[in-house]
Design an enzyme around this catalytic site. Sequence first.
Site, short mmCIF file in Angstrom:
data_model
loop_
_atom_site.label_atom_id
_atom_site.label_comp_id
_atom_site.label_asym_id
_atom_site.label_seq_id
_atom_site.Cartn_x
_atom_site.Cartn_y
_atom_site.Cartn_z
N HIS B 124 0.87 -1.18 0.00
CA HIS B 124 0.00 0.00 0.00
C HIS B 124 0.91 1.23 0.00
CE1 HIS B 124 -2.72 3.00 1.82
NE2 HIS B 124 -3.72 2.23 1.45
N ASP B 201 3.10 -4.58 8.18
CA ASP B 201 1.90 -3.75 8.02
C ASP B 201 0.71 -4.70 8.08
OD1 ASP B 201 -0.28 -2.36 7.15
OD2 ASP B 201 0.60 -1.71 5.25
N GLN B 204 -4.50 -4.95 6.82
CA GLN B 204 -5.52 -5.83 6.22
C GLN B 204 -5.54 -7.21 6.87
OE1 GLN B 204 -7.78 -4.94 4.13
NE2 GLN B 204 -7.00 -2.96 3.46
N LYS B 227 -10.44 -0.39 10.03
CA LYS B 227 -10.65 -1.56 9.18
C LYS B 227 -11.07 -2.77 9.99
CE LYS B 227 -7.14 0.01 5.89
NZ LYS B 227 -7.88 0.49 4.72
N CYS B 365 -4.71 2.63 -3.75
CA CYS B 365 -3.46 3.10 -3.13
C CYS B 365 -2.35 2.09 -3.33
CB CYS B 365 -3.63 3.40 -1.64
SG CYS B 365 -4.65 4.81 -1.33
C1 LIG Z 1 -2.29 -2.71 3.60
C2 LIG Z 1 -2.58 -1.33 4.09
N1 LIG Z 1 -1.62 -0.64 4.74
C3 LIG Z 1 -1.84 0.59 5.21
C4 LIG Z 1 -3.04 1.22 5.06
C5 LIG Z 1 -3.19 2.60 5.59
O1 LIG Z 1 -4.15 2.65 6.58
P1 LIG Z 1 -4.64 4.05 7.16
O2 LIG Z 1 -5.01 4.88 5.98
O3 LIG Z 1 -5.79 3.68 8.01
O4 LIG Z 1 -3.50 4.62 7.93
C6 LIG Z 1 -4.07 0.55 4.41
C7 LIG Z 1 -5.37 1.22 4.21
O5 LIG Z 1 -5.96 1.23 3.16
C8 LIG Z 1 -3.83 -0.75 3.91
O6 LIG Z 1 -4.79 -1.41 3.27
#
Ligand SMILES: Cc1ncc(COP(=O)(O)O)c(C=O)c1O
Lengths: 148, 407
Positions: B124, B201, B204, B227, B365
């Site tokens: 992401h 990370d 998800q 999420k 993203c």
């Molecule tokens: C795999 C992953 N990492 C990081 C993020 C970033 O999360 P946030 O925007 O809640 O900080 C997301 C959110 O879409 C994600 O799907």
Amino acid sequence: MSDLRELYQQVIMDHNKRPRNFREIEQANHLAHGNNPLCGDKLVVYVKLEGDVIEDVSFKGSGCAISMASASLMTEALKGKTIEEAQAIYEQVHKSMTGEETDRNLLGKLEVLSGVKEFPARVKCATLSWHTVHAAIDSDHDISISTE
Amino acid sequence: MSNLNINAIRADFPILHQEINGYPLVYLDNAATSQKPRQVIDAVSHYYLHDNANIHRGVHKLSQRSTDMYEAARGKVRQFLNANSDKEIIFTRGATEAINLVAQSFVRPKLQAGDEILISHLEHHANIVPWQILCEQTGAQLKVIPMTQSGELDLTDFDEMLTERTKILAIGQVSNALGTINPVKSMIAKAHAKDIPVLIDGAQAVPHMTVDVKDLDCDFYVFSGHKMFAPTGIGALYGREELLNAMPPYQGGGDMILSVSFEKTIYNELPAKFEAGTPHIAGVIGLGAAIDYMWQIGIDNIAAQEHHLLEIATRKIEALSGVTIIGTAPEKAAVISFMIEGVHPHDVGTIFDQQGVAIRTGHHCAQPVMEFYDIPATARASFAFYNSEEEIDALINAIQKTQELFA
Ligand SMILES: Cc1ncc(COP(=O)(O)O)c(C=O)c1O
């Protein structure tokens, strides 16, 4: 679904499948890149100006049906017009998309684009090529615009 | 099959019971953000109705209550991740802020020009851009583990990519764009064999599976509350205590200090050192309530139900002609990215919405993933345990309607 049929009516579908003036203009003296990062629509608009007359206008790129059809219809509508006439047409198109009163004579076939007014998230798709042609005409060098 | 009573569960999510454009809402955009159960909404409003005060700084009753609730939620997050100590749990705005914190406070002081940061092609933007910023600041280099056509990490050269210059390995446990579950445990072991710290990370992953940071043996783990059925604006960083202890603060302000004078400021201990300023107290309490809710449903039950939905939806989509699933890894979370032949994903999104079906369209993203497949965007349906089999039928129906319209 009726709004949807209004949006994706025959003319739009036809211009999406077989976009008109989908080509480069080798002697283009104005050119701009348009980019809608939200949905990944990307296009280049080529303009050949003779004085203040749009001798030729074309585009290349990829995008959703609305952005492709809008660009195709735009090239048809602007070819042979003066910059001033083009501006007047653009204003009508913009009004039609925001639900304002329009001059049907000026708008002509472009009225099909007014279907987006029921879909606020899609207005940017329909206006991308118009913003891009505007930027192309206004600038004498290659310019990039983005609708975000 | 799962043991869940879907109707009873759906009753916990008030937002699901509405019509969109004359059709029942079918919410299949859970990877973007999940819906919130009444239990979470009630916990947040109960806090504002009865307990609201600032934390860690008052002797009065409300402040004590707020502080207790806030710290109790920290304990739940610790247990949720199976961390050793509450000191290892830092509340952040979300996964994004947590990654930036580690980049700036942990990695940056160690970096020299020519050092390497290793991520993957599936990340992401939140796990790409903070590292690029760091590279610009230090002259370090970003290295990228490649991906395969099925949407998995290509680990052929992974061993060689872990070098003595690698200062961190940062990878997602589950890809948000494709749903791929990455083999992070074995990757962590390989990195550790070369003394390379690892950030996972988990944005998800936490909504869908049991996470155990001790079992994974990662050094940092980040996630976002929104999420996993909690409010927006709150998330957490897990970090090994000795690493967090050695790191300089990320932001300065109130709450993160023991004493301040103009000559010298002494920083507070963990976790306060990394929580400058008044935090999102209501969000933290909501996050605690979301964890309670997930425990009550059972994380194994959640995983089973979602797996069930993924299997059915995949089978039904595969049976349609003119539809291609992007991302076909054998190990996947309940995410299906797809393309309908001849229809741009953005048009798909609009047509689905007209039938009440909410999906995400775009690059998710994860633009490098889109570039890999040479597509501008995909349509993505992502499931939560409150989705039903009827909703899969609505999805299939929406695909067919789209194909009819564009025929
Ligand atoms: C795999 C992953 N990492 C990081 C993020 C970033 O999360 P946030 O925007 O809640 O900080 C997301 C959110 O879409 C994600 O799907």
